[in-house]
Design an enzyme around this catalytic site. Structure first.
Site, PDB file in Angstrom:
ATOM      1  N   SER A 216       0.956  -1.251  -0.056  1.00  0.00           N
ATOM      2  CA  SER A 216       0.115   0.089   0.103  1.00  0.00           C
ATOM      3  C   SER A 216       0.934   1.414   0.035  1.00  0.00           C
ATOM      4  O   SER A 216       2.157   1.219   0.162  1.00  0.00           O
ATOM      5  CB  SER A 216      -0.865  -0.083   1.189  1.00  0.00           C
ATOM      6  OG  SER A 216      -1.548   1.246   1.528  1.00  0.00           O
TER       7      SER A 216
ATOM      8  N   TYR B 154      -1.770  -1.226  10.368  1.00  0.00           N
ATOM      9  CA  TYR B 154      -1.779  -1.249   9.076  1.00  0.00           C
ATOM     10  C   TYR B 154      -0.640  -1.128   8.182  1.00  0.00           C
ATOM     11  O   TYR B 154      -0.007  -1.572   7.429  1.00  0.00           O
ATOM     12  CB  TYR B 154      -2.953  -0.482   8.438  1.00  0.00           C
ATOM     13  CG  TYR B 154      -3.127  -0.645   6.999  1.00  0.00           C
ATOM     14  CD1 TYR B 154      -3.868  -1.961   6.172  1.00  0.00           C
ATOM     15  CD2 TYR B 154      -2.909   0.383   6.030  1.00  0.00           C
ATOM     16  CE1 TYR B 154      -4.078  -2.071   5.135  1.00  0.00           C
ATOM     17  CE2 TYR B 154      -3.127   0.260   4.828  1.00  0.00           C
ATOM     18  CZ  TYR B 154      -3.617  -1.054   4.264  1.00  0.00           C
ATOM     19  OH  TYR B 154      -3.842  -0.831   2.802  1.00  0.00           O
TER      20      TYR B 154
HETATM   21  P1  NAD Z   1     -11.408  -5.654   0.428  1.00  0.00           P
HETATM   22  O1  NAD Z   1     -11.698  -5.688   1.936  1.00  0.00           O
HETATM   23  O2  NAD Z   1     -12.731  -4.941  -0.727  1.00  0.00           O
HETATM   24  O3  NAD Z   1     -11.238  -6.920  -0.061  1.00  0.00           O
HETATM   25  C1  NAD Z   1     -10.553  -7.973   0.688  1.00  0.00           C
HETATM   26  C2  NAD Z   1     -10.929  -9.411   0.599  1.00  0.00           C
HETATM   27  O4  NAD Z   1     -10.289 -10.190   1.381  1.00  0.00           O
HETATM   28  C3  NAD Z   1     -12.378  -9.750   0.604  1.00  0.00           C
HETATM   29  O5  NAD Z   1     -12.973 -10.548  -0.200  1.00  0.00           O
HETATM   30  C4  NAD Z   1     -12.371 -10.320   2.147  1.00  0.00           C
HETATM   31  O6  NAD Z   1     -13.521 -11.172   2.413  1.00  0.00           O
HETATM   32  C5  NAD Z   1     -10.877 -11.087   2.020  1.00  0.00           C
HETATM   33  N1  NAD Z   1     -10.410 -11.254   3.366  1.00  0.00           N
HETATM   34  C6  NAD Z   1     -10.463 -10.270   4.418  1.00  0.00           C
HETATM   35  N2  NAD Z   1      -9.880 -11.082   5.638  1.00  0.00           N
HETATM   36  C7  NAD Z   1      -9.446 -12.377   5.086  1.00  0.00           C
HETATM   37  C8  NAD Z   1      -9.168 -13.486   5.605  1.00  0.00           C
HETATM   38  N3  NAD Z   1      -8.556 -13.429   7.085  1.00  0.00           N
HETATM   39  N4  NAD Z   1      -8.780 -14.543   4.986  1.00  0.00           N
HETATM   40  C9  NAD Z   1      -9.371 -14.714   3.820  1.00  0.00           C
HETATM   41  N5  NAD Z   1      -9.943 -13.740   3.197  1.00  0.00           N
HETATM   42  C10 NAD Z   1      -9.947 -12.385   3.706  1.00  0.00           C
HETATM   43  O7  NAD Z   1     -10.215  -5.084   0.289  1.00  0.00           O
HETATM   44  P2  NAD Z   1      -9.405  -4.302  -1.023  1.00  0.00           P
HETATM   45  O8  NAD Z   1      -9.618  -3.002  -1.103  1.00  0.00           O
HETATM   46  O9  NAD Z   1      -9.839  -4.905  -2.122  1.00  0.00           O
HETATM   47  O10 NAD Z   1      -7.976  -4.492  -0.601  1.00  0.00           O
HETATM   48  C11 NAD Z   1      -7.137  -5.651  -1.194  1.00  0.00           C
HETATM   49  C12 NAD Z   1      -5.786  -5.456  -0.904  1.00  0.00           C
HETATM   50  O11 NAD Z   1      -5.438  -4.131  -1.233  1.00  0.00           O
HETATM   51  C13 NAD Z   1      -5.556  -5.531   0.731  1.00  0.00           C
HETATM   52  O12 NAD Z   1      -4.355  -6.240   1.157  1.00  0.00           O
HETATM   53  C14 NAD Z   1      -5.457  -3.893   1.087  1.00  0.00           C
HETATM   54  O13 NAD Z   1      -4.584  -3.638   2.185  1.00  0.00           O
HETATM   55  C15 NAD Z   1      -4.684  -3.500  -0.221  1.00  0.00           C
HETATM   56  N6  NAD Z   1      -4.783  -2.053  -0.571  1.00  0.00           N
HETATM   57  C16 NAD Z   1      -6.165  -1.547  -0.447  1.00  0.00           C
HETATM   58  C17 NAD Z   1      -6.087  -0.226  -0.853  1.00  0.00           C
HETATM   59  C18 NAD Z   1      -7.696   0.615  -1.009  1.00  0.00           C
HETATM   60  O14 NAD Z   1      -7.642   1.453  -1.102  1.00  0.00           O
HETATM   61  N7  NAD Z   1      -8.761  -0.381  -1.221  1.00  0.00           N
HETATM   62  C19 NAD Z   1      -5.223   0.626  -0.833  1.00  0.00           C
HETATM   63  C20 NAD Z   1      -3.965   0.125  -0.617  1.00  0.00           C
HETATM   64  C21 NAD Z   1      -3.733  -1.210  -0.557  1.00  0.00           C
END
Ligand code: NAD
Length: 263
Positions: free
Chosen positions: A146, A159
């Site tokens: 991130s 985080y």
């Molecule tokens: P999200 O919450 O929309 O999706 C995450 C997915 O992971 C979901 O389907 C959830 O059910 C699954 N999940 C959560 N905990 C879990 C567990 N313990 N075991 C198995 N599955 C699990 O998140 P996102 O926005 O798609 O983010 C995905 C990745 O990208 C993450 O690592 C997040 O930190 C990173 N990220 C997101 C953003 C953002 O702005 N959305 C920014 C930077 C980084």
């Protein structure tokens, strides 16, 4: 080979995506499917896996908590059965973790964030490497870090700590696994449009006593391009790293964030 071919991952790649049933992981799954890849996802949300399997019947899935080592072992049994090997591992699962000062964060929330966002990726990496050593054209591993793994992020310490740790993991594994022709990189999305970011902005707004709109405006002011990025833009960067065009890229952290200047 022409540039367009270099930019497209080879059809038939065997891909495992953690947290792949919604959000960025789902966008990555769809992107790989469009290139003819064979995709297996794991996710804690069984309903989301069912929805994905009915929309994209070619995708297989395992309901699993990535923070549970026994669940991770089960995911790899399914991967070996469904895909018969592995070319690409996308370590995407992650949670936002708590928002608050270091003396306010509940220790259980701290531990859970480390377990889901960091320890799980160690479990996936250790099980994937023996398979990636036999990948058809060399293995690929991507860690979803991130912008909070490039900049400090006050009041989101667990985080941010995990996202910096993933960069260290990616860079170290790139050194360890390069001789086995396994490339390891991190992708660092910025503020990604979608419900997850809306939740983060709402929590931060509440913590600072601001309206949602004012908090969102504050976030955009800090981005050079003055916009959020899309899940598809993040997915495209993962495809690039998995394509022949990315075949000399390892040990890097690729920012896909519109150049976030500060958090
Ligand atoms: P999200 O919450 O929309 O999706 C995450 C997915 O992971 C979901 O389907 C959830 O059910 C699954 N999940 C959560 N905990 C879990 C567990 N313990 N075991 C198995 N599955 C699990 O998140 P996102 O926005 O798609 O983010 C995905 C990745 O990208 C993450 O690592 C997040 O930190 C990173 N990220 C997101 C953003 C953002 O702005 N959305 C920014 C930077 C980084």
């Amino acid at each position: 080979m022409d540039a367009l071919k270099l930019l497209t991952p080879r059809a038939g790649l065997r891909v495992l995506i953690t947290g792949g049933a919604s959000g960025i992981g789902l966008a990555i799954a769809k992107a790989f499917v469009s290139t003819g890849a064979r995709v297996h996802v794991c996710d804690i949300d069984g309903k989301a896996i069912d929805t994905l399997a009915s929309a994209l019947p070619a995708v297989t899935g395992t309901r699993a908590n990535v923070a549970d080592a026994a669940d991770v072992a089960r995911v790899f049994e399914d991967v070996e059965r469904e895909l018969g090997g592995l070319d690409v591992l996308i370590n995407n699962a992650g949670i936002a973790g708590p928002t608050g000062g270091i003396d306010e964060i509940d220790p259980a929330d701290w531990e859970k964030t480390i377990d889901v966002n960091l320890n799980s990726h160690y479990q996936f990496a250790r099980r994937a490497v023996p398979l990636l050593r036999h990948a058809t054209d060399g293995g690929v591993m991507v860690f979803m870090s991130s912008v909070a793994g490039r900049l400090g992020y006050g009041f989101r310490t667990p985080y941010s700590a995990t996202k910096w740790a993933l960069v260290g993991l990616a860079k170290s594994l790139a050194i360890e696994l390069g001789p086995d022709n396994i490339r390891v990189n991190a992708v660092q999305p910025g503020i990604v449009k979608g419900p997850r970011m809306e939740g983060v902005i709402a929590a931060r707004a509440k913590q600072l006593g601001l309206s949602y709109e004012d908090m969102e405006a504050r976030y955009l002011e800090k981005i050079s391009l003055r916009r959020m990025v899309t899940q598809e833009e993040v997915a495209a960067s993962v495809l690039f790293l998995s394509s022949p065009a990315g075949s000399a890229i390892s040990g890097q952290a690729l920012s896909v964030c519109g150049n976030v200047e500060t958090l």
